[in-house]
Design a protein around this motif. Sequence first.
Motif, PDB file in Angstrom:
ATOM      1  N   GLN A 162       0.800  -1.217   0.000  1.00 31.38           N
ATOM      2  CA  GLN A 162       0.000   0.000   0.000  1.00 31.38           C
ATOM      3  C   GLN A 162       0.840   1.278   0.000  1.00 31.38           C
ATOM      4  N   TRP A 163       2.165   1.146   0.034  1.00 31.84           N
ATOM      5  CA  TRP A 163       3.026   2.323   0.112  1.00 31.84           C
ATOM      6  C   TRP A 163       3.327   2.938  -1.254  1.00 31.84           C
ATOM      7  N   GLY A 164       2.866   2.294  -2.323  1.00 30.22           N
ATOM      8  CA  GLY A 164       3.101   2.841  -3.657  1.00 30.22           C
ATOM      9  C   GLY A 164       4.464   2.521  -4.226  1.00 30.22           C
ATOM     10  N   ILE A 165       5.159   1.574  -3.616  1.00 27.02           N
ATOM     11  CA  ILE A 165       6.485   1.163  -4.083  1.00 27.02           C
ATOM     12  C   ILE A 165       6.323   0.036  -5.086  1.00 27.02           C
ATOM     13  N   ALA A 166       7.016   0.115  -6.216  1.00 28.63           N
ATOM     14  CA  ALA A 166       6.917  -0.911  -7.255  1.00 28.63           C
ATOM     15  C   ALA A 166       7.418  -2.242  -6.718  1.00 28.63           C
ATOM     16  N   MET A 167       6.621  -3.300  -6.978  1.00 26.42           N
ATOM     17  CA  MET A 167       6.967  -4.632  -6.502  1.00 26.42           C
ATOM     18  C   MET A 167       6.840  -5.644  -7.630  1.00 26.42           C
TER      19      MET A 167
ATOM     20  N   ILE B 125      10.337  -6.224  -3.403  1.00 22.30           N
ATOM     21  CA  ILE B 125      10.475  -4.820  -3.786  1.00 22.30           C
ATOM     22  C   ILE B 125      11.543  -4.704  -4.866  1.00 22.30           C
ATOM     23  N   ILE B 126      11.213  -4.026  -5.941  1.00 18.03           N
ATOM     24  CA  ILE B 126      12.160  -3.826  -7.036  1.00 18.03           C
ATOM     25  C   ILE B 126      13.120  -2.695  -6.664  1.00 18.03           C
ATOM     26  N   VAL B 127      14.418  -2.946  -6.780  1.00 24.27           N
ATOM     27  CA  VAL B 127      15.425  -1.905  -6.538  1.00 24.27           C
ATOM     28  C   VAL B 127      16.359  -1.813  -7.741  1.00 24.27           C
TER      29      VAL B 127
END
Length: 324
Positions: free
Chosen positions: A260-265, A270-272
């Motif tokens: 829910q944090w809007g971070i691309a996954m 989590i994509i880095v």
Amino acid sequence: MNAGLLDCYDTIIIGGGPVGLFGAYYAGLRDMSVRLVDRRHELGGQLTAIYPEKWVYDMTGIPAIRGKELYKNLVEQTAPYNIPSSLNEEVVLIRKNRNNILCIETRKGTVMHSKTAILCLGMGAHIPRRLDIQNLREFEGKGIHYGVHSLETFRNKRVIVVGGGDSALDLALTIVNDCKDLYVLHRSDRFNAHEETTKKLYASDAEIRTFSELSAIEGNENHLTSATIKNTKTGETTTIEIDEVIIAVGLLFNLEVVQQWGIAMEGNSIIVDHNRQTSIPGIYAAGDIVTYPGKMKLIGTGTAEAMQGINHAKGYIQEKFPYL
């Protein structure tokens, strides 16, 4: 803290496992103000929660070390920097305000401010995977275990370890010399552990039962007394007297909050990028939670990722907040 901005850290590390602890140390080494936040009542992650007696083999310069000792060393390593921590605080929201400062809110309503964040979440909130056995929960804490917290629990006992991965085999090797009898059950004849670990298991005194699963347990009101083992090929069952059972068939993870944090996954990861930055500038991630080409889920790899994230967070701060 920085004058003019009350309690705003250079970075907040979310997750106090080995990767987060090392990241906190390295942030201190880089002269950054840092705070550790963890949802549990103690730091250490799985090292303290599940595997304090497990041997860890992938730390540079350390041939082998038990989880609890690695945790102790990491705490000692961070000690010179007096890094504060917030425990029993589950982060539920990360957002940026109009000044690009991160506002990190916990389930208790605590709000912390930081210029950057490093997500060292392991695989998220986790619970051990249970077997589908009718009275299993009845004997949890009375002979059913999901890790090894003390070798004394298993000393001179008849023990079953269920599972065929690294965790199961590592736990079996941790206690094999202390048990009276040790049985390792695996549904197939192909283990998913490292080759060296599998060789060590076969070289030990453990009785390895492949094509076998735990199908039933019995006991009295105080403790487990017997277990029924089923052959997954023939269906035949045998019942043996047993004192303790360790179930190590994986963990269940909950990443609903992170999603829910809007971070691309990608899936549950989590994509880095190569700087270990997420899709949101100023938020970095390290450890088992991240994915990128060639990613390996090892503690040593995670600590290297934490260093990379801290280094680039330092540069990000110098660029974005030159006056704070």
